[in-house]
Design a protein around this motif. Structure first.
Motif, PDB file in Angstrom:
ATOM      1  N   ARG A  28       0.815  -1.227   0.000  1.00  0.00           N
ATOM      2  CA  ARG A  28       0.000   0.000   0.000  1.00  0.00           C
ATOM      3  C   ARG A  28       0.845   1.273   0.000  1.00  0.00           C
ATOM      4  O   ARG A  28       0.345   2.338   0.390  1.00  0.00           O
ATOM      5  CB  ARG A  28      -0.976   0.026   1.180  1.00  0.00           C
ATOM      6  N   HIS A  35       5.472  -0.007  -9.581  1.00  0.00           N
ATOM      7  CA  HIS A  35       5.530  -1.417  -9.967  1.00  0.00           C
ATOM      8  C   HIS A  35       4.306  -1.834 -10.749  1.00  0.00           C
ATOM      9  O   HIS A  35       4.354  -2.747 -11.551  1.00  0.00           O
ATOM     10  CB  HIS A  35       5.684  -2.291  -8.723  1.00  0.00           C
ATOM     11  N   LYS A  36       3.201  -1.150 -10.499  1.00  0.00           N
ATOM     12  CA  LYS A  36       1.992  -1.449 -11.251  1.00  0.00           C
ATOM     13  C   LYS A  36       2.223  -1.296 -12.739  1.00  0.00           C
ATOM     14  O   LYS A  36       1.558  -1.895 -13.543  1.00  0.00           O
ATOM     15  CB  LYS A  36       0.875  -0.489 -10.834  1.00  0.00           C
ATOM     16  N   ARG A  37       3.157  -0.417 -13.089  1.00  0.00           N
ATOM     17  CA  ARG A  37       3.392  -0.139 -14.511  1.00  0.00           C
ATOM     18  C   ARG A  37       4.405  -1.109 -15.122  1.00  0.00           C
ATOM     19  O   ARG A  37       4.617  -1.112 -16.310  1.00  0.00           O
ATOM     20  CB  ARG A  37       3.864   1.310 -14.680  1.00  0.00           C
ATOM     21  N   ASP A  38       5.049  -1.908 -14.242  1.00  0.00           N
ATOM     22  CA  ASP A  38       5.943  -2.947 -14.771  1.00  0.00           C
ATOM     23  C   ASP A  38       5.105  -3.978 -15.511  1.00  0.00           C
ATOM     24  O   ASP A  38       3.909  -4.083 -15.324  1.00  0.00           O
ATOM     25  CB  ASP A  38       6.648  -3.687 -13.632  1.00  0.00           C
ATOM     26  N   SER A  39       5.798  -4.769 -16.317  1.00  0.00           N
ATOM     27  CA  SER A  39       5.061  -5.826 -17.011  1.00  0.00           C
ATOM     28  C   SER A  39       4.572  -6.855 -16.000  1.00  0.00           C
ATOM     29  O   SER A  39       3.505  -7.399 -16.121  1.00  0.00           O
ATOM     30  CB  SER A  39       5.945  -6.470 -18.067  1.00  0.00           C
ATOM     31  N   SER A  40       5.370  -7.119 -14.978  1.00  0.00           N
ATOM     32  CA  SER A  40       4.920  -8.028 -13.931  1.00  0.00           C
ATOM     33  C   SER A  40       4.797  -7.246 -12.629  1.00  0.00           C
ATOM     34  O   SER A  40       5.756  -6.615 -12.196  1.00  0.00           O
ATOM     35  CB  SER A  40       5.914  -9.165 -13.762  1.00  0.00           C
ATOM     36  N   PRO A  41       3.619  -7.284 -12.001  1.00  0.00           N
ATOM     37  CA  PRO A  41       3.456  -6.491 -10.781  1.00  0.00           C
ATOM     38  C   PRO A  41       4.444  -6.922  -9.699  1.00  0.00           C
ATOM     39  O   PRO A  41       4.783  -8.091  -9.579  1.00  0.00           O
ATOM     40  CB  PRO A  41       2.018  -6.800 -10.338  1.00  0.00           C
ATOM     41  N   LYS A  91      -1.303  -9.813  -7.762  1.00  0.00           N
ATOM     42  CA  LYS A  91      -2.375  -8.888  -8.150  1.00  0.00           C
ATOM     43  C   LYS A  91      -3.086  -8.343  -6.916  1.00  0.00           C
ATOM     44  O   LYS A  91      -3.449  -7.167  -6.863  1.00  0.00           O
ATOM     45  CB  LYS A  91      -3.369  -9.585  -9.081  1.00  0.00           C
ATOM     46  N   VAL A  94      -0.616  -5.693  -5.258  1.00  0.00           N
ATOM     47  CA  VAL A  94      -0.549  -4.350  -5.850  1.00  0.00           C
ATOM     48  C   VAL A  94      -1.855  -3.582  -5.723  1.00  0.00           C
ATOM     49  O   VAL A  94      -1.873  -2.370  -5.881  1.00  0.00           O
ATOM     50  CB  VAL A  94      -0.119  -4.344  -7.342  1.00  0.00           C
ATOM     51  N   THR A  95      -2.955  -4.277  -5.419  1.00  0.00           N
ATOM     52  CA  THR A  95      -4.223  -3.577  -5.244  1.00  0.00           C
ATOM     53  C   THR A  95      -4.598  -3.452  -3.761  1.00  0.00           C
ATOM     54  O   THR A  95      -5.743  -3.142  -3.431  1.00  0.00           O
ATOM     55  CB  THR A  95      -5.358  -4.298  -6.003  1.00  0.00           C
ATOM     56  N   GLY A  96      -3.637  -3.699  -2.885  1.00  0.00           N
ATOM     57  CA  GLY A  96      -3.859  -3.444  -1.461  1.00  0.00           C
ATOM     58  C   GLY A  96      -4.670  -4.493  -0.728  1.00  0.00           C
ATOM     59  O   GLY A  96      -5.083  -4.274   0.416  1.00  0.00           O
TER      60      GLY A  96
ATOM     61  N   TYR B 154     -11.740  -4.787 -10.319  1.00  0.00           N
ATOM     62  CA  TYR B 154     -12.257  -5.815  -9.409  1.00  0.00           C
ATOM     63  C   TYR B 154     -13.708  -6.160  -9.720  1.00  0.00           C
ATOM     64  O   TYR B 154     -14.477  -5.322 -10.194  1.00  0.00           O
ATOM     65  CB  TYR B 154     -12.203  -5.326  -7.949  1.00  0.00           C
ATOM     66  N   ARG B 177      -5.269  -3.028 -17.018  1.00  0.00           N
ATOM     67  CA  ARG B 177      -3.975  -3.649 -16.687  1.00  0.00           C
ATOM     68  C   ARG B 177      -4.190  -5.112 -16.318  1.00  0.00           C
ATOM     69  O   ARG B 177      -3.515  -5.994 -16.799  1.00  0.00           O
ATOM     70  CB  ARG B 177      -3.384  -2.863 -15.514  1.00  0.00           C
ATOM     71  N   PHE B 178      -5.114  -5.381 -15.398  1.00  0.00           N
ATOM     72  CA  PHE B 178      -5.562  -6.745 -15.111  1.00  0.00           C
ATOM     73  C   PHE B 178      -6.862  -6.682 -14.325  1.00  0.00           C
ATOM     74  O   PHE B 178      -7.230  -5.630 -13.814  1.00  0.00           O
ATOM     75  CB  PHE B 178      -4.507  -7.564 -14.348  1.00  0.00           C
ATOM     76  N   CYS B 180      -9.223  -8.780 -11.257  1.00  0.00           N
ATOM     77  CA  CYS B 180      -9.027  -9.536 -10.038  1.00  0.00           C
ATOM     78  C   CYS B 180     -10.408  -9.835  -9.453  1.00  0.00           C
ATOM     79  O   CYS B 180     -11.260  -8.945  -9.430  1.00  0.00           O
ATOM     80  CB  CYS B 180      -8.244  -8.635  -9.083  1.00  0.00           C
ATOM     81  N   LEU B 190     -10.880  -0.397  -1.202  1.00  0.00           N
ATOM     82  CA  LEU B 190      -9.571  -0.321  -1.876  1.00  0.00           C
ATOM     83  C   LEU B 190      -9.572   0.779  -2.933  1.00  0.00           C
ATOM     84  O   LEU B 190      -8.585   1.498  -3.100  1.00  0.00           O
ATOM     85  CB  LEU B 190      -9.213  -1.669  -2.517  1.00  0.00           C
ATOM     86  N   HIS B 195      -6.017   2.188  -4.133  1.00  0.00           N
ATOM     87  CA  HIS B 195      -5.245   0.975  -4.435  1.00  0.00           C
ATOM     88  C   HIS B 195      -5.722   0.240  -5.684  1.00  0.00           C
ATOM     89  O   HIS B 195      -4.979  -0.525  -6.282  1.00  0.00           O
ATOM     90  CB  HIS B 195      -5.264   0.031  -3.239  1.00  0.00           C
TER      91      HIS B 195
END
Lengths: 257, 257
Positions: A28, A35-41, A91, A94-96, B154, B177-178, B180, B190, B195
């Motif tokens: 959080r 990191h959210k903008r990376d290809s892998s979170p 996932k 990165v979304t808390g 979400y 982005r994805f 969940c 969230l 988040h």
């Protein structure tokens, strides 16, 4: 000679503590937005934790092998291999959502003899070892429900199923009390503690499932792939965990091709 | 003359405290196993909480209306109606997952002016009221991300979507982005805290969404149905929450029929 209780368990506990500290520092925090903008979170946090764990393993057990999600395999010289997933449920991370965890397994030859599911935000840690699974040091046991119609079913997401897996998962779902999505490794902890009866997933890697095996089995459950075979480093990525052998047999009949 | 801050907020806080006490007493207890076999999970706990809330509302604000999940509507004599969901996320509740919550809304005529999302196990409470949303009394704000490709999405479960809704949800998912699954009301908390950026759901009842409106809006977000219309007691059950007006507009374009 290594003793699982005296040598391995305290060390695995230290590893989980150290991993949790790094994860909690990043959870959080604005850092995550990057990191959210990376290809892998959360790749960077994942790597930091795995690097730290590998350094500690190399220092304490220099002959042990290591397999992790992020870094190249370290070949061992003896019977023992650690299998690590620094952050399972990225996932969610990165979304808390606080259900992500660190997974730590120790294999003796190819058999997982120790499993840790550590959920740092919730301060919940399941440990499976030598006939016992504990949640925060209290022994836990799986559900006694043996009818599919009374069993509840978890999976992380329907998106993990291929077009071949999806109808098999739906067939199982239709026989259960209900299905529920979104818990990652936490679902296997809930199963070990008797709160849910089934978890069926696919597209899993060894670091996703190896730690789950001792946690589920030592609590009284059964965990295999969707054909009923033991999980190995070379499994096909399907995982079925059930609270007891009866439920496992019934669920397997739905999932088989 | 009722003051939202001086009269309503402390009262709603008491309601949430009382609801949380009942829920925590029942959470992960053997009692749940019985309820698992009911046609609707945790119906008894749901009813106990709603009954308790209704008694307190009747004692403190005898003219107020009440709409809840479990018991018959109470018609009010004035402008105010409480809308209650004692346990949102019952499937999570009966399987020991700590993301379930109590939802409390107060409508002034048809407009929700107070919203509470209370997560008792995690001791997290979002309150939206008069231009501010707080999480445990600290002001929170939604994400500044305005591109769908950077936004996370979400929904509680794909099973909430009809065959008409499913392709629209998939269309939105593909732009994000994805996506969940599995957070129930927690996903809106969230979102309020920045988040996650989007929540898109369907098959929702007024007690499922009324409390979300002030929490999302007062944090800077936008929440409507899938046609962009304000949520009312007579909405069609679709809900789209977005972190900001730009994302809302972009998401709506994907979800529209």
């Amino acid at each position: 000679m290594i003793d699982l209780h005296d040598d391995i368990l305290p060390f695995a506990t230290e590893l989980a503590d150290a991993a949790g500290e790094v994860a909690l520092r990043a959870f959080r925090k604005p850092l995550n937005v990057e990191h959210k903008r990376d290809s892998s979170p959360v790749t960077a946090i994942d790597r930091e934790i795995e690097q730290l764990a590998r350094e500690r393993i190399a220092a304490r057990f220099p002959g042990h092998g290591v397999r992790g999600e992020e870094l190249p395999d370290t070949a061992g010289e003896g019977a023992y291999t650690w299998v690590l997933d620094p952050i399972d449920g990225t996932k969610g991370f990165v979304t808390g959502r606080p259900l992500f965890g660190t997974l730590i397994a120790l294999l003796e030859h190819s058999r997982p003899v120790l499993g840790v599911i550590d959920i740092p935000v919730l301060a919940e840690r399941w440990v499976g070892l030598s006939g016992t699974t504990t949640l925060n040091a209290a022994v836990c046991a799986t559900s006694a429900v043996t009818a599919l119609a009374e069993a509840t079913l978890y999976a992380s997401s329907p998106d993990m199923f291929s077009s071949a897996h999806s109808p098999r998962f739906d067939r199982l779902s239709a026989q259960t009390r209900f299905r529920c999505f979104g818990a990652d490794c936490y679902a296997y902890g809930l199963l070990a503690s008797g709160h849910t009866e089934l978890v069926a997933e696919a597209d899993m890697q060894p670091y996703d499932y190896m730690a789950l095996v001792p946690v589920v089995e030592n609590a009284g459950g059964v965990i295999t792939d969707w054909n009923g075979a033991a999980l190995t480093m070379a499994s096909d990525g399907t995982v079925l965990a059930a609270a007891n052998p009866t439920l496992h047999r019934l669920a397997l009949a739905c999932l088989r091709d």
